[in-house]
Design a protein around this motif. Sequence first.
Motif, mmCIF file in Angstrom:
data_model
loop_
_atom_site.group_PDB
_atom_site.id
_atom_site.type_symbol
_atom_site.label_atom_id
_atom_site.label_comp_id
_atom_site.label_asym_id
_atom_site.label_seq_id
_atom_site.Cartn_x
_atom_site.Cartn_y
_atom_site.Cartn_z
ATOM 1 N N SER A 62 0.794 -1.235 0.000
ATOM 2 C CA SER A 62 0.000 0.000 0.000
ATOM 3 C C SER A 62 0.820 1.276 0.000
ATOM 4 O O SER A 62 0.260 2.361 -0.017
ATOM 5 N N ALA A 63 2.133 1.179 0.025
ATOM 6 C CA ALA A 63 2.976 2.368 -0.037
ATOM 7 C C ALA A 63 2.989 2.914 -1.461
ATOM 8 O O ALA A 63 2.731 2.186 -2.425
ATOM 9 N N MET A 64 3.293 4.199 -1.577
ATOM 10 C CA MET A 64 3.451 4.855 -2.866
ATOM 11 C C MET A 64 4.767 5.621 -2.834
ATOM 12 O O MET A 64 5.091 6.262 -1.837
ATOM 13 N N VAL A 65 5.528 5.524 -3.933
ATOM 14 C CA VAL A 65 6.847 6.155 -3.990
ATOM 15 C C VAL A 65 6.921 7.025 -5.238
ATOM 16 O O VAL A 65 6.589 6.587 -6.333
ATOM 17 N N LEU A 66 7.375 8.256 -5.053
ATOM 18 C CA LEU A 66 7.565 9.201 -6.150
ATOM 19 C C LEU A 66 9.041 9.212 -6.533
ATOM 20 O O LEU A 66 9.902 9.352 -5.673
ATOM 21 N N TRP A 67 9.327 9.067 -7.830
ATOM 22 C CA TRP A 67 10.697 9.059 -8.343
ATOM 23 C C TRP A 67 10.922 10.231 -9.288
ATOM 24 O O TRP A 67 10.074 10.514 -10.126
ATOM 25 N N GLU A 68 12.076 10.871 -9.169
ATOM 26 C CA GLU A 68 12.551 11.786 -10.194
ATOM 27 C C GLU A 68 13.321 10.903 -11.176
ATOM 28 O O GLU A 68 14.387 10.367 -10.854
ATOM 29 N N VAL A 69 12.775 10.700 -12.361
ATOM 30 C CA VAL A 69 13.238 9.645 -13.260
ATOM 31 C C VAL A 69 14.686 9.810 -13.701
ATOM 32 O O VAL A 69 15.469 8.861 -13.652
ATOM 33 N N ASP A 70 15.082 10.985 -14.137
ATOM 34 C CA ASP A 70 16.423 11.151 -14.700
ATOM 35 C C ASP A 70 17.537 10.951 -13.684
ATOM 36 O O ASP A 70 18.625 10.532 -14.042
ATOM 37 N N THR A 71 17.279 11.234 -12.426
ATOM 38 C CA THR A 71 18.313 11.073 -11.398
ATOM 39 C C THR A 71 18.151 9.779 -10.616
ATOM 40 O O THR A 71 19.013 9.436 -9.809
ATOM 41 N N LYS A 72 17.034 9.068 -10.834
ATOM 42 C CA LYS A 72 16.675 7.881 -10.049
ATOM 43 C C LYS A 72 16.562 8.218 -8.556
ATOM 44 O O LYS A 72 16.726 7.371 -7.698
ATOM 45 N N LYS A 73 16.303 9.478 -8.260
ATOM 46 C CA LYS A 73 16.182 9.908 -6.874
ATOM 47 C C LYS A 73 14.764 9.653 -6.379
ATOM 48 O O LYS A 73 13.795 10.064 -7.009
ATOM 49 N N LYS A 74 14.681 8.961 -5.246
ATOM 50 C CA LYS A 74 13.381 8.767 -4.622
ATOM 51 C C LYS A 74 12.951 10.094 -4.035
ATOM 52 O O LYS A 74 13.700 10.728 -3.311
ATOM 53 N N GLY A 75 11.750 10.480 -4.365
ATOM 54 C CA GLY A 75 11.220 11.710 -3.816
ATOM 55 C C GLY A 75 10.452 11.405 -2.550
ATOM 56 O O GLY A 75 10.991 10.944 -1.563
ATOM 57 N N VAL A 76 9.168 11.556 -2.622
ATOM 58 C CA VAL A 76 8.299 11.423 -1.475
ATOM 59 C C VAL A 76 7.863 9.971 -1.302
ATOM 60 O O VAL A 76 7.535 9.299 -2.271
ATOM 61 N N TRP A 77 7.879 9.504 -0.067
ATOM 62 C CA TRP A 77 7.289 8.216 0.295
ATOM 63 C C TRP A 77 5.927 8.573 0.872
ATOM 64 O O TRP A 77 5.827 9.123 1.956
ATOM 65 N N LEU A 78 4.855 8.321 0.125
ATOM 66 C CA LEU A 78 3.558 8.871 0.505
ATOM 67 C C LEU A 78 2.890 8.171 1.674
ATOM 68 O O LEU A 78 2.165 8.782 2.423
ATOM 69 N N TYR A 79 3.091 6.891 1.837
ATOM 70 C CA TYR A 79 2.433 6.195 2.939
ATOM 71 C C TYR A 79 2.947 6.760 4.252
ATOM 72 O O TYR A 79 4.144 6.810 4.480
ATOM 73 N N GLY A 80 2.036 7.202 5.078
ATOM 74 C CA GLY A 80 2.432 7.737 6.374
ATOM 75 C C GLY A 80 2.586 9.236 6.409
ATOM 76 O O GLY A 80 2.902 9.803 7.436
ATOM 77 N N ASN A 81 2.349 9.904 5.289
ATOM 78 C CA ASN A 81 2.467 11.355 5.248
ATOM 79 C C ASN A 81 1.089 11.989 5.339
ATOM 80 O O ASN A 81 0.522 12.416 4.340
ATOM 81 N N ARG A 82 0.529 12.030 6.535
ATOM 82 C CA ARG A 82 -0.816 12.587 6.724
ATOM 83 C C ARG A 82 -0.917 14.015 6.217
ATOM 84 O O ARG A 82 -1.937 14.426 5.696
#
Length: 181
Positions: A107-127
């Motif tokens: 159920s987690a969601m992960v945002l990626w900046e594609v060109d850098t492969k940098k993980k952005g926001v981990w949405l699960y748990g961010n009320r």
Amino acid sequence: FRRVLFRSHVAISEDGRWLATAGDDHLVGLWDTSTLTEPRMLRGHSHYVRQVAFGGDRLFSVSQDQTARVWSVESGTPIRTMRHNQDVMSLTVTPDGEWLLVSLINSAMVLWEVDTKKKGVWLYGNREKVVQVMGDIYLGGTNHGETGHKDYPHHMAFVDPHTAWSVGKEVILWDLYKKPV
């Protein structure tokens, strides 16, 4: 005897030239709609490919092999692989292909900046990132009392690069850049 393969998802490029399919054979099919010939089969996943999407001049795929992959549409070659610690179940990508949002089986969601492969926001748990909810939001349980979907989001869509909807048993609007208070 010829095995009929299950195709789970389809996407079409913005210009309508390309059609992509995902399936249980671990392959991504890339079809040129101008010729309607046999598709190029893109190899790289080791498990069921769940979804595909186009962004810019790239094709994105997610699989239960715990990866999200980025492909060149023109050549069909792999560009990038983003690894996770859970099966990847769904995705959405911005039209320019710069941001990728994936959902995991936990159920987690992960945002990626594609060109850098940098993980952005981990949405699960961010009320603080939840803007609006339609349905009952998950407010506790096995994931340390965090907020999110009761089941993994089956579909997601960017409103703009800063905001995305996700749909599971409930519908949630997320602010991807809101800073914690």
